[in-house]
Design an enzyme around this catalytic site. Structure first.
Site, mmCIF file in Angstrom:
data_model
loop_
_atom_site.group_PDB
_atom_site.id
_atom_site.type_symbol
_atom_site.label_atom_id
_atom_site.label_comp_id
_atom_site.label_asym_id
_atom_site.label_seq_id
_atom_site.Cartn_x
_atom_site.Cartn_y
_atom_site.Cartn_z
ATOM 1 N N TYR A 101 14.799 -67.649 34.586
ATOM 2 C CA TYR A 101 14.370 -66.427 35.265
ATOM 3 C C TYR A 101 12.998 -66.608 35.897
ATOM 4 C CZ TYR A 101 18.097 -63.822 32.862
ATOM 5 O OH TYR A 101 19.300 -63.366 32.415
ATOM 6 N N LYS A 156 7.555 -61.139 0.226
ATOM 7 C CA LYS A 156 7.714 -60.009 1.150
ATOM 8 C C LYS A 156 8.221 -60.503 2.502
ATOM 9 C CE LYS A 156 2.907 -60.309 2.730
ATOM 10 N NZ LYS A 156 1.637 -59.600 2.968
#
Length: 373
Positions: free
Chosen positions: A261, A35
């Site tokens: 940043y 999955k």
């Protein structure tokens, strides 16, 4: 190489499946869980490698996952373990996949004839303590099994539950769940011996052979990760995924200068920084800001400054570490005698290894290495 590559070692997946199968109690079959795009490794890659190594079943969660496998030529028993809408139920059954029932309404919907699909193969789920899918009422679960056995429009295949704490070593709730499951499943198995009993995920498979029963469902472990988020080596598992990038720039950074940043890194001494073109746009989480390491040339270097969408920076030290533009960078995996595990990255993020590999995004190119055996 491309700017970011997730290298998936199919031989490692095969080796892990063989290791796990070698530990099964006599008579237990093996399902490889693929999955979530094979836990980030690629569902088709993982399915083929698992089957080549002897997996008897495959398991997914959604109908679309099942359809994708079938369209790619994957055959054999395939279980869709998740909740399904009516349209998804049609898609799953059209893909000749088994489905999971815990209500009369769903069982009736599964029994509806479909011209392009064989009779529905159904597993009934008892919720023994996970508290999510399945019925908590063993009498209702028994009634559903009996109804499925008696109905020619469906085929009763399995009796299942799912453990909540199997990966918490020392916790005994798994034993309580197993006892509840046995009290329900064993009388049914005695009357209908063809029913497949399955309860064990990777953690339970490794922890207690009493959980193996007729079938185990192993996910995280086939990818070479430790279900308890510690170290896969203790189970003889080999990590199947390496995450690599490349040095895009090398530049001096004087004391007091910053990178990234928000100036989350300000140099306390003259140093050299490398820019590596990977970021949260590839699935390398912003939460790793100032919390991760990378490997370059077999040496560890600290990742510093804010993880941006497309780049991170690495402190190479005052001498630059001998690093040059174009050098490979390992964020997950081994380089020389050093390694970085998904478990280590998960600990830095305060999460689990599952999320590290499942969180890799499509921009991180998957490339297979090794050969299925």
């Amino acid at each position: 190489m491309e700017r970011v590559e997730a290298l998936v070692d199919v031989a490692a997946i095969g080796a892990n499946v063989r290791t796990l199968r070698g530990r099964l109690a006599p008579g237990a079959a093996f399902a490889g869980v693929v999955k979530a795009d094979g836990y980030g490794h690629g569902a088709l890659t993982a399915a083929r490698a698992a089957q080549a190594a002897g997996a008897d079943w495959l398991a997914v969660v959604s109908a679309r996952e099942a359809r994708t496998l079938r369209d790619a030529g994957i055959d054999g028993p395939l279980l869709v373990m998740g909740a399904l809408t009516p349209d998804e139920l049609d898609l799953a059954l059209g893909a000749a996949a088994d489905v999971v029932a815990w209500t009369p309404e769903f069982l009736e919907a599964a029994a509806r004839p479909r011209p392009d699909a064989p009779p529905a193969r159904v597993h009934v789920k008892l919720d023994t303590g996970m508290g999510r899918l399945g019925t908590r009422d063993p009498d209702l679960a028994t009634a559903l099994v009996r109804r499925a056995v008696a109905d020619d429009r469906v085929h009763a295949v399995g009796l299942m539950t799912h453990f909540a704490t199997a990966d918490e070593e020392g916790d005994r709730f798994m034993d309580e769940q197993l006892a509840r499951y046995r009290a329900w499943a064993e009388p049914l198995k005695a009357v209908h011996p063809g029913l497949v009993r399955h309860v064990a995920n990777s953690a339970a498979t490794l922890r207690d052979p009493a959980t193996h029963l007729d079938l185990v469902r192993c996910g995280i472990a086939i990818y070479g990760m430790d279900p308890a988020n510690r170290d896969p080596e203790r189970h003889g598992l080999v990590p199947a995924l390496a995450l690599r990038s490349v040095v895009a720039a090398v530049k001096p950074c004087a004391r007091g200068e910053s990178a990234g940043y928000g100036r989350r890194f300000v140099a306390e001494r003259d140093t050299v920084l490398a820019t590596v073109p990977i970021g949260y746009g590839d699935g390398w989480r912003r939460g790793l800001t100032n919390r991760a390491e990378v490997l370059i040339g077999g040496r560890r270097f600290a990742q510093v400054g804010t993880v941006s969408m497309d780049n991170v920076t690495v402190d190479l030290g005052p001498d630059g570490g001998g690093v040059t533009v174009g050098d490979p960078v390992t964020l997950l995996g081994a380089d020389g005698g050093e390694r970085i595990l998904a478990e280590t990255v998960a600990a830095a993020l305060g999460t689990i290894n599952y999320e590290v590999t499942c969180g890799l995004l499509p921009r991180a190119t998957r490339r297979t290495v090794g050969a299925a055996t």
